[in-house]
Structures are given as structure tokens and as C-alpha cells.
Design an enzyme around this catalytic site. Sequence first.
Site: not given
Ligand code: GAR
Length: 190
Positions: A85, A102, A104
Site C-alpha cells: 500500500l 500489481n 487491484h
Molecule cells: C487485495 O484485495 C488487493 O487487491 C488490495 O489489497 C488487498 C490485500 O489483501 N490491493 C489494493 O487495494 C492496491 N491498490 P491480502 O493482504 O489479503 O492479500
Amino acid sequence: MKRLAIFASGTGSNAKQLIDYFSGNKDISVALLVSNRKEARALEIARNSNVPAVNFTKEEFYNSSTVIEKLVSEKIDFIVLAGFLIKIPDNILKAYENKIINIHPALLPDFGGKGMYGLNVHKAVIESGKKESGITIHLVNEHYDEGRILYQAKCPVLENDTAEILATRVQELEHRYFPEVVEHFISGKL
Ligand code: GAR
């Protein structure tokens, strides 16, 4: 053998899927997990699977060459952002041009950009009244969420969805498709 580093800031459910998917793979291995938060569960998940896991401070990311030196010393070929993040520093972007992937949790180019992560994204989707959301897997460049799209998958947004319910539906898509798309990209199929 191509060596991946996963960058993760949080829970690490996608990191876990990636580690499990590539374990035993003869062409691709998860060689390192990098976090910017020492309390990230992703670090523990990696260590439990015998993947080396390191945490770096913001200072180390942005004002030193510590992170890039680690990537080079571990012979990392590709970086996969799984819920990472903070912005990727320029020195890493340059060294890994078109080699950073990445995920998203929405259908870019909508609902991307600075501050758009986790539940913020799902709240914005629900407030917009859109009937569909989904995932976007894309390459990373110097602009937030604007690199080349490799793959998208869709799911419905239902009448009574909360951000949390929509997040669960979107995460199912992430877990189902992310590792395979990473594999296809690295093997030159995308
Ligand atoms: C995921 O849903 C991913 O798409 C998002 O963070 C989450 C992490 O979940 N990423 C973003 O929002 C990037 N802009 P996790 O730690 O359970 O894998």
C-alpha cells in the site's frame, strides 16, 4: 528459474495463494517477501512457508538503497505486489521496468489512484451505483494504477452489498486468478 519477491503490507491472503501455488514449481519460485509494516501478517505467512521475509522502514524504502540491494543480492527477477500500500520508489521502478505486477480490487481505470485500496475501493464502487466490480492485474509504472492491464475478471455488485461483502466476493476472484496470471506473464504468454 525465475525468482519472485512478493511485496505485501497487510493480511497476506494473496501472498499465501502465490506461495502455495508456486511451491514445487520448477520454473518459478517465491524467493522473498518484503513488507513495509513489521506487524503485517504476510511476514508470518511467508516465514511459516519457509520463504525469507523482511520488513523495511519507509526511510529505507525512499531514502536509501537498502531495498534494491536486497533484491539484487537475492537475484529477484520479478516483483508481485499483493496488497502493498505504499508507492514503489523510483529506483525500484527503474531497475524492474515491466517486471512489477500489481493486483487491484476493482475494474481499472475506474476506482484507482492514490488512496484507493482495500475497503475504500469497495465503498466507492457501491456509492457509484455500478452494477459490476472485479479485479485488475496490471504492470506497475510511475503512475498509480495506470500500467498495462494484463487481466480483468468481473463480479456483480448486488443490491444490499456492504463494502465488506463486496470485498469478499472480489477476493475470491483474486485468489482464483492472480497466481495463474502471474505465471502466464512470467512465462511470456501475456
Ligand atoms: C487485495 O484485495 C488487493 O487487491 C488490495 O489489497 C488487498 C490485500 O489483501 N490491493 C489494493 O487495494 C492496491 N491498490 P491480502 O493482504 O489479503 O492479500
